[in-house]
Design a protein around this motif. Structure first.
Motif, PDB file in Angstrom:
ATOM      1  N   GLU A  19       0.818  -1.199   0.000  1.00 52.70           N
ATOM      2  CA  GLU A  19       0.000   0.000   0.000  1.00 52.70           C
ATOM      3  C   GLU A  19       0.856   1.254   0.000  1.00 52.70           C
ATOM      4  OE1 GLU A  19      -3.546   2.054   2.683  1.00 52.70           O
ATOM      5  OE2 GLU A  19      -3.070  -0.075   2.886  1.00 52.70           O
ATOM      6  N   GLN A  20       1.893   1.279   0.835  1.00 49.93           N
ATOM      7  CA  GLN A  20       2.772   2.448   0.887  1.00 49.93           C
ATOM      8  C   GLN A  20       3.517   2.637  -0.429  1.00 49.93           C
ATOM      9  OE1 GLN A  20       5.296   2.326   4.341  1.00 49.93           O
ATOM     10  NE2 GLN A  20       3.611   1.707   5.680  1.00 49.93           N
ATOM     11  N   MET A  21       3.980   1.541  -0.993  1.00 46.80           N
ATOM     12  CA  MET A  21       4.704   1.637  -2.249  1.00 46.80           C
ATOM     13  C   MET A  21       3.790   2.133  -3.364  1.00 46.80           C
ATOM     14  SD  MET A  21       6.957  -1.258  -4.210  1.00 46.80           S
ATOM     15  CE  MET A  21       5.577  -2.388  -4.354  1.00 46.80           C
ATOM     16  N   LEU A  22       2.556   1.590  -3.424  1.00 50.74           N
ATOM     17  CA  LEU A  22       1.630   2.005  -4.466  1.00 50.74           C
ATOM     18  C   LEU A  22       1.226   3.462  -4.294  1.00 50.74           C
ATOM     19  CD1 LEU A  22       0.022   1.274  -6.937  1.00 50.74           C
ATOM     20  CD2 LEU A  22      -1.732   0.273  -5.461  1.00 50.74           C
ATOM     21  N   ASN A  23       1.001   3.897  -3.054  1.00 48.28           N
ATOM     22  CA  ASN A  23       0.693   5.303  -2.801  1.00 48.28           C
ATOM     23  C   ASN A  23       1.810   6.213  -3.308  1.00 48.28           C
ATOM     24  OD1 ASN A  23      -1.769   6.203  -1.628  1.00 48.28           O
ATOM     25  ND2 ASN A  23      -1.315   5.035   0.222  1.00 48.28           N
ATOM     26  N   SER A  24       3.058   5.797  -3.073  1.00 46.09           N
ATOM     27  CA  SER A  24       4.196   6.606  -3.510  1.00 46.09           C
ATOM     28  C   SER A  24       4.271   6.689  -5.027  1.00 46.09           C
ATOM     29  CB  SER A  24       5.495   6.002  -2.965  1.00 46.09           C
ATOM     30  OG  SER A  24       5.545   6.075  -1.566  1.00 46.09           O
ATOM     31  N   LEU A  44      -5.513   5.779  -1.608  1.00 48.35           N
ATOM     32  CA  LEU A  44      -6.230   4.656  -2.200  1.00 48.35           C
ATOM     33  C   LEU A  44      -7.029   3.919  -1.137  1.00 48.35           C
ATOM     34  CD1 LEU A  44      -4.659   1.702  -1.519  1.00 48.35           C
ATOM     35  CD2 LEU A  44      -2.945   2.769  -2.980  1.00 48.35           C
ATOM     36  N   LYS A  45      -8.086   3.248  -1.600  1.00 49.33           N
ATOM     37  CA  LYS A  45      -8.901   2.407  -0.737  1.00 49.33           C
ATOM     38  C   LYS A  45      -8.808   0.971  -1.238  1.00 49.33           C
ATOM     39  CE  LYS A  45     -12.305   6.055   0.203  1.00 49.33           C
ATOM     40  NZ  LYS A  45     -13.740   6.443   0.073  1.00 49.33           N
ATOM     41  N   CYS A  46      -8.554   0.062  -0.321  1.00 51.01           N
ATOM     42  CA  CYS A  46      -8.469  -1.343  -0.700  1.00 51.01           C
ATOM     43  C   CYS A  46      -8.770  -2.202   0.530  1.00 51.01           C
ATOM     44  CB  CYS A  46      -7.081  -1.671  -1.244  1.00 51.01           C
ATOM     45  SG  CYS A  46      -6.928  -3.354  -1.862  1.00 51.01           S
ATOM     46  N   SER A  49      -6.745  -5.426   2.351  1.00 50.60           N
ATOM     47  CA  SER A  49      -5.552  -4.886   1.710  1.00 50.60           C
ATOM     48  C   SER A  49      -4.774  -5.944   0.943  1.00 50.60           C
ATOM     49  CB  SER A  49      -4.645  -4.218   2.751  1.00 50.60           C
ATOM     50  OG  SER A  49      -4.298  -5.126   3.779  1.00 50.60           O
ATOM     51  N   SER A  50      -5.022  -7.201   1.221  1.00 53.60           N
ATOM     52  CA  SER A  50      -4.317  -8.266   0.502  1.00 53.60           C
ATOM     53  C   SER A  50      -4.650  -8.268  -0.985  1.00 53.60           C
ATOM     54  CB  SER A  50      -4.652  -9.628   1.111  1.00 53.60           C
ATOM     55  OG  SER A  50      -6.058  -9.866   1.073  1.00 53.60           O
ATOM     56  N   LYS A  51      -5.780  -7.609  -1.379  1.00 52.71           N
ATOM     57  CA  LYS A  51      -6.137  -7.549  -2.803  1.00 52.71           C
ATOM     58  C   LYS A  51      -5.095  -6.786  -3.616  1.00 52.71           C
ATOM     59  CE  LYS A  51     -10.216  -5.721  -2.606  1.00 52.71           C
ATOM     60  NZ  LYS A  51     -11.547  -5.222  -3.035  1.00 52.71           N
ATOM     61  N   LEU A  52      -4.308  -5.940  -2.930  1.00 53.72           N
ATOM     62  CA  LEU A  52      -3.284  -5.189  -3.635  1.00 53.72           C
ATOM     63  C   LEU A  52      -2.323  -6.107  -4.375  1.00 53.72           C
ATOM     64  CD1 LEU A  52      -2.281  -2.407  -1.080  1.00 53.72           C
ATOM     65  CD2 LEU A  52      -3.316  -2.068  -3.326  1.00 53.72           C
ATOM     66  N   LEU A  53      -2.039  -7.251  -3.765  1.00 58.82           N
ATOM     67  CA  LEU A  53      -1.065  -8.150  -4.366  1.00 58.82           C
ATOM     68  C   LEU A  53      -1.568  -8.727  -5.680  1.00 58.82           C
ATOM     69  CD1 LEU A  53       0.155  -9.991  -1.142  1.00 58.82           C
ATOM     70  CD2 LEU A  53       1.130  -7.973  -2.275  1.00 58.82           C
ATOM     71  N   GLN A  54      -2.895  -8.711  -5.882  1.00 60.01           N
ATOM     72  CA  GLN A  54      -3.475  -9.126  -7.159  1.00 60.01           C
ATOM     73  C   GLN A  54      -3.742  -7.937  -8.080  1.00 60.01           C
ATOM     74  OE1 GLN A  54      -4.886 -10.718  -4.146  1.00 60.01           O
ATOM     75  NE2 GLN A  54      -3.193 -12.105  -4.635  1.00 60.01           N
ATOM     76  N   GLY A  55      -3.370  -6.746  -7.612  1.00 62.95           N
ATOM     77  CA  GLY A  55      -3.550  -5.544  -8.429  1.00 62.95           C
ATOM     78  C   GLY A  55      -4.948  -4.978  -8.399  1.00 62.95           C
ATOM     79  N   SER A  56      -5.749  -5.332  -7.376  1.00 65.04           N
ATOM     80  CA  SER A  56      -7.130  -4.842  -7.294  1.00 65.04           C
ATOM     81  C   SER A  56      -7.224  -3.726  -6.256  1.00 65.04           C
ATOM     82  CB  SER A  56      -8.077  -5.982  -6.911  1.00 65.04           C
ATOM     83  OG  SER A  56      -8.105  -6.969  -7.915  1.00 65.04           O
ATOM     84  N   ILE A  57      -7.776  -2.587  -6.655  1.00 67.89           N
ATOM     85  CA  ILE A  57      -7.962  -1.441  -5.775  1.00 67.89           C
ATOM     86  C   ILE A  57      -9.431  -1.038  -5.825  1.00 67.89           C
ATOM     87  CG2 ILE A  57      -7.251   0.933  -5.307  1.00 67.89           C
ATOM     88  CD1 ILE A  57      -4.722   0.368  -6.948  1.00 67.89           C
ATOM     89  N   ASP A  58     -10.022  -0.789  -4.652  1.00 64.41           N
ATOM     90  CA  ASP A  58     -11.422  -0.366  -4.623  1.00 64.41           C
ATOM     91  C   ASP A  58     -11.590   1.008  -5.267  1.00 64.41           C
ATOM     92  OD1 ASP A  58     -12.182  -2.682  -3.286  1.00 64.41           O
ATOM     93  OD2 ASP A  58     -11.769  -1.806  -1.322  1.00 64.41           O
ATOM     94  N   SER A  59     -10.688   1.934  -5.002  1.00 63.29           N
ATOM     95  CA  SER A  59     -10.702   3.265  -5.622  1.00 63.29           C
ATOM     96  C   SER A  59      -9.441   3.998  -5.212  1.00 63.29           C
ATOM     97  CB  SER A  59     -11.923   4.083  -5.175  1.00 63.29           C
ATOM     98  OG  SER A  59     -11.822   4.429  -3.808  1.00 63.29           O
ATOM     99  N   PHE A  60      -9.096   5.029  -5.985  1.00 67.38           N
ATOM    100  CA  PHE A  60      -8.080   5.956  -5.501  1.00 67.38           C
ATOM    101  C   PHE A  60      -8.545   7.379  -5.763  1.00 67.38           C
ATOM    102  CE2 PHE A  60      -6.413   5.564  -9.872  1.00 67.38           C
ATOM    103  CZ  PHE A  60      -6.090   6.879 -10.173  1.00 67.38           C
ATOM    104  N   THR A  82     -11.779   7.531  -8.410  1.00 67.71           N
ATOM    105  CA  THR A  82     -12.125   6.478  -9.363  1.00 67.71           C
ATOM    106  C   THR A  82     -13.058   5.450  -8.728  1.00 67.71           C
ATOM    107  OG1 THR A  82     -10.363   4.920  -8.775  1.00 67.71           O
ATOM    108  CG2 THR A  82      -9.798   6.704 -10.313  1.00 67.71           C
ATOM    109  N   ASP A  83     -13.623   4.630  -9.604  1.00 67.01           N
ATOM    110  CA  ASP A  83     -14.266   3.413  -9.133  1.00 67.01           C
ATOM    111  C   ASP A  83     -13.177   2.336  -9.029  1.00 67.01           C
ATOM    112  OD1 ASP A  83     -13.723   2.839 -11.757  1.00 67.01           O
ATOM    113  OD2 ASP A  83     -15.807   2.772 -12.413  1.00 67.01           O
ATOM    114  N   ALA A  84     -13.552   1.072  -9.023  1.00 67.70           N
ATOM    115  CA  ALA A  84     -12.573  -0.003  -8.879  1.00 67.70           C
ATOM    116  C   ALA A  84     -11.537   0.057 -10.001  1.00 67.70           C
ATOM    117  CB  ALA A  84     -13.268  -1.359  -8.891  1.00 67.70           C
ATOM    118  N   VAL A  85     -10.280  -0.192  -9.638  1.00 67.27           N
ATOM    119  CA  VAL A  85      -9.163  -0.110 -10.578  1.00 67.27           C
ATOM    120  C   VAL A  85      -8.399  -1.424 -10.545  1.00 67.27           C
ATOM    121  CG1 VAL A  85      -7.016   1.084 -11.140  1.00 67.27           C
ATOM    122  CG2 VAL A  85      -8.943   2.375 -10.216  1.00 67.27           C
TER     123      VAL A  85
END
Length: 264
Positions: A19-24, A44-46, A49-60, A82-85
């Motif tokens: 999450e921190q890396m993706l935010n950066s 970002l919202k996820c 949070s484990s969904k991040l590893l599959q590249g799924s984000i609820d929104s940013f 955004t909506d889901a990304v």
């Protein structure tokens, strides 16, 4: 490898790390949309949070202030969420963001009166007001091209505006003045509706030609402001409504994000 990411902090676990890396990386990518920026915040919202590893984000969500677009257009504030990304998480490891599919977002943009007037002096806008050869103007200028300059726009309540400008004719300069209502066409064009000539401040001897020039100038403006000419890299904006509020012009609509910018 990751120490260069802005705002990066030591992770407490794997998903916090992601999450921190993706935010950066998101923050750096969004900042590249603008030539300059006073402030840009990305979150970002996820969940989970484990969904991040599959590249799924609820929104940013992105919010920015004091933004310069294409080196010439100042935006007071911009916000979108955004909506889901779905992203290629592997691209994040190299400091980039690659979308698996386009993302949709609700958006809001605030321009100031001062920023709009600066835009009229930009190298993208000025040439569209010079060497005009429309037949309605050529009759007034004896067949010579006409140029408009010194445009000054004033925002008024209830989506009204007042515009002052000068028209250059072979025999001299003619001041022009109009009021109009600003609206939206096909969600991407700004229209100057019901333009009305204003005689106040116009010398009596010039009022007749000034009124004709004013009507022609209103048509030029209607053919000028198309959002597709000002889109950010990878971001297409569409408008649902606009409102004047004091010295601010507020746009609400949506955006489609197809890719993150390759350059500022």
């Amino acid at each position: 490898m990751f120490g260069g990411f802005t705002g990066f902090k030591p992770p407490s676990n794997q998903t916090d790390f992601g999450e921190q890396m993706l935010n950066s990386v998101l923050s750096q990518s969004i900042r590249h949309l603008f030539t300059e920026s006073e402030n840009v915040d990305v979150s970002l919202k996820c969940f989970p949070s484990s969904k991040l590893l599959q590249g799924s984000i609820d929104s940013f969500k992105m919010s920015g202030r004091g933004l310069l677009i294409r080196r010439e257009f100042w935006v007071e504030e911009m916000w979108f969420e955004t909506d889901a990304v779905s992203i290629d998480f592997g691209s994040v490891l190299s400091g980039k963001i690659r979308l698996k599919q386009a993302a949709q977002a609700v958006a809001k943009v605030i321009l100031t009166e001062a920023g709009i007037n600066k835009a009229f002096q930009s190298e993208l806008v000025k040439p569209r007001m010079e060497n005009i050869t429309e037949s309605s103007l050529m009759d007034l200028s004896g067949g010579e091209p006409v140029a408009f300059s010194d445009v000054e726009l004033k925002l008024l309540p209830e989506n009204q505006i007042r515009i002052l400008a000068k028209a250059s004719l072979p025999n001299g300069i003619v001041p022009i003045s109009l009021t109009a209502t600003i609206g939206i066409e096909r969600r991407r064009r700004i229209l100057f509706q019901n333009p009305q000539f204003s005689a106040e401040g116009i010398p009596e001897a010039q009022r007749g030609v000034s009124e004709l020039l004013t009507n022609a100038f209103a048509q030029i403006l209607n053919n000028m402001v198309d959002l597709d000419r000002f889109n950010l890299d990878g971001v297409t904006m569409r408008l649902n409504r606009l409102d004047t509020e004091g010295d601010k012009l507020i746009f609400s609509g949506y955006a489609e994000v197809t890719h993150f910018p390759r350059q500022g």
